[in-house]
Design an enzyme around this catalytic site. Structure first.
Site, PDB file in Angstrom:
ATOM      1  N   GLU A 119      56.463  46.027  36.219  1.00 36.18           N
ATOM      2  CA  GLU A 119      56.173  44.272  37.505  1.00 36.18           C
ATOM      3  C   GLU A 119      55.323  45.453  38.181  1.00 36.18           C
ATOM      4  O   GLU A 119      56.121  46.323  38.332  1.00 36.18           O
ATOM      5  CB  GLU A 119      57.699  44.368  37.386  1.00 36.18           C
ATOM      6  CG  GLU A 119      58.014  43.015  35.676  1.00 36.18           C
ATOM      7  CD  GLU A 119      57.647  42.070  35.539  1.00 36.18           C
ATOM      8  OE1 GLU A 119      57.194  41.029  36.399  1.00 36.18           O
ATOM      9  OE2 GLU A 119      58.651  41.495  34.677  1.00 36.18           O
ATOM     10  N   PHE A 120      55.374  44.702  39.275  1.00 35.05           N
ATOM     11  CA  PHE A 120      55.234  45.777  40.516  1.00 35.05           C
ATOM     12  C   PHE A 120      56.623  46.034  41.624  1.00 35.05           C
ATOM     13  O   PHE A 120      56.363  46.821  42.318  1.00 35.05           O
ATOM     14  CB  PHE A 120      54.105  44.246  41.674  1.00 35.05           C
ATOM     15  CG  PHE A 120      52.971  44.040  40.432  1.00 35.05           C
ATOM     16  CD1 PHE A 120      52.323  44.989  39.950  1.00 35.05           C
ATOM     17  CD2 PHE A 120      52.476  42.499  40.673  1.00 35.05           C
ATOM     18  CE1 PHE A 120      51.088  44.515  39.628  1.00 35.05           C
ATOM     19  CE2 PHE A 120      51.305  42.265  40.486  1.00 35.05           C
ATOM     20  CZ  PHE A 120      50.426  43.165  39.824  1.00 35.05           C
ATOM     21  N   HIS A 213      32.484  39.179  46.253  1.00 37.68           N
ATOM     22  CA  HIS A 213      32.064  39.160  44.479  1.00 37.68           C
ATOM     23  C   HIS A 213      30.833  38.699  44.379  1.00 37.68           C
ATOM     24  O   HIS A 213      29.955  38.551  43.511  1.00 37.68           O
ATOM     25  CB  HIS A 213      32.756  39.537  42.929  1.00 37.68           C
ATOM     26  CG  HIS A 213      33.692  38.116  42.683  1.00 37.68           C
ATOM     27  ND1 HIS A 213      34.692  38.262  43.442  1.00 37.68           N
ATOM     28  CD2 HIS A 213      32.985  36.556  42.852  1.00 37.68           C
ATOM     29  CE1 HIS A 213      35.549  36.928  43.581  1.00 37.68           C
ATOM     30  NE2 HIS A 213      34.451  35.940  42.669  1.00 37.68           N
ATOM     31  N   ASP A 270      38.237  29.378  50.902  1.00 36.48           N
ATOM     32  CA  ASP A 270      37.077  30.113  49.542  1.00 36.48           C
ATOM     33  C   ASP A 270      35.856  30.969  50.025  1.00 36.48           C
ATOM     34  O   ASP A 270      36.202  31.662  49.057  1.00 36.48           O
ATOM     35  CB  ASP A 270      38.014  29.044  49.012  1.00 36.48           C
ATOM     36  CG  ASP A 270      37.771  29.699  47.054  1.00 36.48           C
ATOM     37  OD1 ASP A 270      37.944  31.067  46.679  1.00 36.48           O
ATOM     38  OD2 ASP A 270      36.747  29.122  46.649  1.00 36.48           O
ATOM     39  N   HIS A 275      31.901  34.451  52.303  1.00 35.09           N
ATOM     40  CA  HIS A 275      30.774  34.540  51.192  1.00 35.09           C
ATOM     41  C   HIS A 275      29.319  33.302  52.613  1.00 35.09           C
ATOM     42  O   HIS A 275      28.504  34.588  53.010  1.00 35.09           O
ATOM     43  CB  HIS A 275      30.680  33.464  50.370  1.00 35.09           C
ATOM     44  CG  HIS A 275      29.470  33.322  49.631  1.00 35.09           C
ATOM     45  ND1 HIS A 275      28.600  35.093  48.909  1.00 35.09           N
ATOM     46  CD2 HIS A 275      28.894  32.354  48.644  1.00 35.09           C
ATOM     47  CE1 HIS A 275      27.443  34.265  48.632  1.00 35.09           C
ATOM     48  NE2 HIS A 275      27.552  33.634  48.468  1.00 35.09           N
ATOM     49  N   LYS A 373      32.467  22.077  45.751  1.00 33.06           N
ATOM     50  CA  LYS A 373      32.211  21.835  43.878  1.00 33.06           C
ATOM     51  C   LYS A 373      32.319  20.422  43.388  1.00 33.06           C
ATOM     52  O   LYS A 373      31.659  19.822  44.067  1.00 33.06           O
ATOM     53  CB  LYS A 373      34.209  21.882  43.583  1.00 33.06           C
ATOM     54  CG  LYS A 373      34.697  23.777  44.305  1.00 33.06           C
ATOM     55  CD  LYS A 373      35.678  24.361  43.394  1.00 33.06           C
ATOM     56  CE  LYS A 373      36.165  25.459  43.820  1.00 33.06           C
ATOM     57  NZ  LYS A 373      35.291  26.296  43.097  1.00 33.06           N
TER      58      LYS A 373
END
Lengths: 522, 321
Positions: A119-120, A213, A270, A275, A373
């Protein structure tokens, strides 16, 4: 600070005065191979890891760009042994790699694959990770060079970074340490600054690689080449000729299984914050003095500083959520009916804003940024619309169907450039109509241009930061977007619904109509 | 489908190509160069496939020139409309005296304004720049290993090198060179001696050795093994030896001081891949030019037995006195 030199891998250049006699800046054939290093990945069970990151690592190896001493370590909660993890990676590579599967390349990778379970919050797990890295430095000769890829939700960033620091894995005394984080970088300016504080407590700015990305390096470089390696575009690239600019990123899918992440975030945070504002900065910035990291960043920061969202947000922004209905011949759920989305959600799945740039080049040219979207198609583009002619020496009927000229930088799905202009329709009638002149990167060059993630990972391993945004750019982007987000939140209403498979809500059309424009149909 | 044209002319071929583009509804734009393959009947298939494969990364107009000097004068052409080329694919058979005048056939068929690349998959003319096909080109690619006498071929390349020339023997060394450079990135130590091990008369090995000598300033020994191709490179440094040894077709061992031995991927690449690498760059390979000049300098006139060589003074690479 890492120098901007392109000649030798930066990691070597900073070490000492050794110059490798076999490296020659004129030798364009020799690939820049990353130095020996370990890539540690947190969040290996995610879609992104399996579909993109693992295949990218293999593709890099297959192209001969990974060093002989390279190791790949997964860290996750699963109760796996090294070989279980190797199997998962192997499966991902076979399914999603872009280059053909070759056993000898796989064997080379396999020898450096490890898995650490935990676990972190588990101190012992991080102690095991440290031991694993020490062992790899010995057995694989990875020389203390470690890159940590945090493919985990941002809320875990601080605990993971803290653990790395606590266990001495951020210490650069022996080899470099780099950390890769993905958007979102906060959810507003304040949280972005908070995140920055957490990150900078453990790592310096030079060690942090922020990845968007959507915006691969290839795309950025294509855009830079188009603008600054050509004579004919730049003279038109200003308010003498351009009437307005439309930057679009549309997705044809809904939120899928990402309800937990998406609700409360929404389209603007988002996509627009990172972007679209990056694309905006690259489109609007002045010519940099070179292609080095710092000068490029300086220009992007400058234009972001000069930009702001147009006030009167009720008139110059639009937001929407997709309703249920038919999209692409398929019956789909509305946003509020998706699993895990509360009926009272005010999160938007479509967002459009107008950005004005306060400088001599762009004053009076609105930039419209939109994303959504459940749009008709998946497309990303930057469209520069030219001003209409002050005088047309044809009669009105002849040019009835003639729109304005436009230059479209297509980014997805088929990267290229489209120039739209008027041409006479063949025949005895004098009729002028719009035609498109297209250029595709894909058909003119290479089918094997590296995938965005390959470039990203390689740049991190080479220590080559040019196109990753720094915290300043991230914060400037939030500064532009925050007032809009506050306004939307202040209305206390749900976004306007739009039919799935259409180009967004009515308010989006109205927002452009007010300025005398219409949205392009990409 | 193939459009076959017997006893034709370049103008008729160009017209047929234009008609086909119209029929297909495309202008044939998007091509990045004209790729001329100068070949003979014997090696036609391999050259055809390699050209097609390279075309996938670099859409081009491919003109495959087949020379048949023994036949009656004339030109036959085929336009391969069903090949999976992303540009145009044409086979031009030059018969009889037409072989002496290839420019008259090729000039009307070159893509306007874009670079022309010529590839000789096997025997190449001694001096590419003055060759009847070579002089049409901006880039000239040869393959010493395709020639009957690879050693002589690479010597010709060295003496007659001009900007824009390159040889696939050099391309074959790229991966080796990349690994060796990466090794020195790690070891960071001066190299005091080096050995290249390769099959007898291996042209890539000679180039690799010359490159190492040029860059490292040490004498590089070339020792003979059973091959195939280059089998190992060893470099001596004060920190210890650097060794890259190919122990099987798919297995190469990489050893550097103070580090565990590792296996790396270093397979022999097919010709199509080599050609693709060549087509990535249209500019001069100055490093190759330096290496060829180094070979000429080292070998000198006597070792190469240059009696009868014209010794072209216009060329940048000169045998040293």
């Amino acid at each position: 600070m890492t120098p901007d030199s392109a000649a030798a891998p930066a990691s070597q250049a900073t070490d000492d005065a050794y110059t490798n006699p076999l490296r020659d800046p004129r030798d364009r054939r020799l690939p820049r191979i990353a130095g020996p290093s370990v890539l540690v990945m947190f969040g290996v069970t995610g879609d992104l890891a399996r579909k993109k990151l693992m295949p990218a690592v293999y593709d890099l190896a297959n192209r001969g760009l990974l060093p002989p001493g390279f190791a790949f370590v997964g860290f996750a909660r699963r109760d796996w042994e090294d070989q279980d993890f190797a199997e998962v990676v192997g499966e991902a590579v076979r399914q999603h790699a872009r280059t053909p599967f070759r056993e000898e390349v796989w064997q080379q990778l396999l020898s450096g694959i490890r898995f650490v379970q935990g676990e972190f919050t588990d101190d012992e797990a991080f102690a095991r990770l440290k031991a694993t890295l020490d062992d790899l430095d010995r057995t694989q000769g990875t020389g203390g060079n470690h890159a940590f890829y945090l493919s985990v939700p941002p809320k875990f960033f601080d605990v993971v970074l803290e653990q790395l620091k606590h266990h001495g894995m951020a210490d650069q005394q022996h080899g470099w340490k780099r950390v890769i984080i993905e958007k979102p970088f906060g959810h507003d300016l304040a949280s972005a600054k908070q995140l920055e504080k957490v990150v900078s407590a453990s790592f310096t700015e030079d060690q942090v690689f922020r990845i968007d990305h959507y915006l691969g390096k290839e795309t950025v470089q294509n855009l830079l080449a188009l603008r600054f390696a050509n004579t004919m575009f730049e003279p038109l690239w200003n308010n003498n000729f351009i009437s307005h600019v439309q930057i679009t990123m549309a997705e044809d899918i809904g939120i899928g299984g990402r309800a937990g992440y998406y609700d409360g975030v929404g389209a603007a945070r988002d996509v627009i914050q990172n972007h679209l504002l990056q694309l905006f900065a690259l489109t609007a910035m002045e010519e940099p003095t070179g292609m080095g990291a710092s000068v490029l960043r300086a220009e992007k920061e400058k234009v972001l500083e000069a930009a702001s969202a147009t006030r009167k947000f009720d008139l110059h922004t639009a937001r929407g959520i997709y309703a249920g209905g038919w999209s692409g011949g398929e019956l789909v759920k509305g946003y509020l009916e998706e699993d895990g989305i509360p009926e009272t959600s005010t999160t938007e799945t479509y967002a459009a804003i107008r950005v004005d740039v306060h400088n001599r080049r762009w004053a009076g040219v609105p930039f419209y940024l939109r994303t959504g979207k459940r749009m008709p198609s998946r497309v990303t583009e930057v469209a520069l619309q030219f001003k209409t002619l002050p005088f047309v020496p044809f009669n009105a009927h002849d040019t009835a169907t003639l729109g304005g000229n436009s230059l479209v930088l297509r980014i997805q799905p088929e990267e290229g450039v489209t120039l739209r202009f008027g041409a006479k329709v063949p025949g005895t009638q004098m009729e002028v109509r719009d035609v498109n002149m297209d250029f595709d990167y894909g058909s003119s060059f290479t089918e094997s241009s590296p995938e965005a993630y390959e470039r990203l990972i390689l740049d991190v391993l080479l220590g080559d930061p040019p196109l990753f945004p720094r915290s300043k750019e991230v914060e400037e982007s939030w500064r532009i977007l925050d007032p809009v987000l506050d306004y939307w939140e202040g209305t206390g209403t749900q976004p306007e619904t739009y039919r799935p498979g259409t180009w967004g809500p009515k308010s989006a059309r109205d927002m452009l109509a007010r300025d005398g424009f219409t949205w392009r149909r990409p | 489908m193939t459009i076959e044209m017997k006893n034709t002319t370049a103008a008729k071929v160009a017209k047929a190509l234009l008609d086909w583009h119209r029929e297909r509804g495309s202008s044939g734009s998007g091509m990045v160069h004209t790729f001329v393959v100068a070949t003979d009947r014997d090696d036609f298939d391999e050259a055809y496939q390699a050209a097609l494969a390279a075309n996938r990364e670099h859409p081009s107009r491919i003109l495959i020139v087949v020379r048949d000097p023994g036949a009656e004068d004339g030109l036959d052409a085929e336009i391969h409309t069903d090949s999976d080329a992303r540009g145009d694919m044409m086979v031009l058979t030059m018969r009889g005296r037409t072989v002496e005048h290839p420019g008259s056939v090729l000039r009307p068929l070159l893509v306007p304004d874009l670079p022309v690349v010529v590839w000789w998959p096997n025997e190449a003319p001694e001096d590419l720049l003055t060759d009847r096909i070579g002089k049409l080109a901006d880039r000239r690619i040869t393959d010493a290993l395709g020639a009957e006498d690879p050693t002589q071929a690479i010597i010709d390349r060295a003496y007659y090198h001009s900007p824009g020339d390159s040889d696939l023997a050099w391309t074959r060394t790229t991966r080796w060179r990349a690994l060796l450079a990466a090794a020195l990135d790690q070891v960071k130590a001066p190299v005091t001696a080096a050995t290249v091990e390769a099959a007898t008369d291996n042209a890539p090995a000679s180039l690799l050795a010359a490159w190492l000598e040029l860059k490292l300033g040490v004498e590089v020994t070339v020792s003979r093994t059973d091959g195939p191709g280059i089998t190992a490179v060893r470099m001596t440094t004060p920190s210890g030896p650097i060794e890259i040894v190919r122990i099987g077709p798919d297995e190469t061992v990489y050893r550097v001081p103070d580090q565990p031995e590792r296996s790396v991927a270093l397979r022999r690449r097919p010709v199509a891949e080599l050609v693709t690498e060549e087509l990535r760059r249209m500019d001069d390979d100055v490093v190759l030019a330096d290496v060829l000049a180094e070979m000429v300098r080292q070998n000198g006139q006597c070792a190469l037995d240059l009696s009868g060589h014209p010794g072209n003074l216009q060329h940048p690479v000169q045998p040293s006195a």
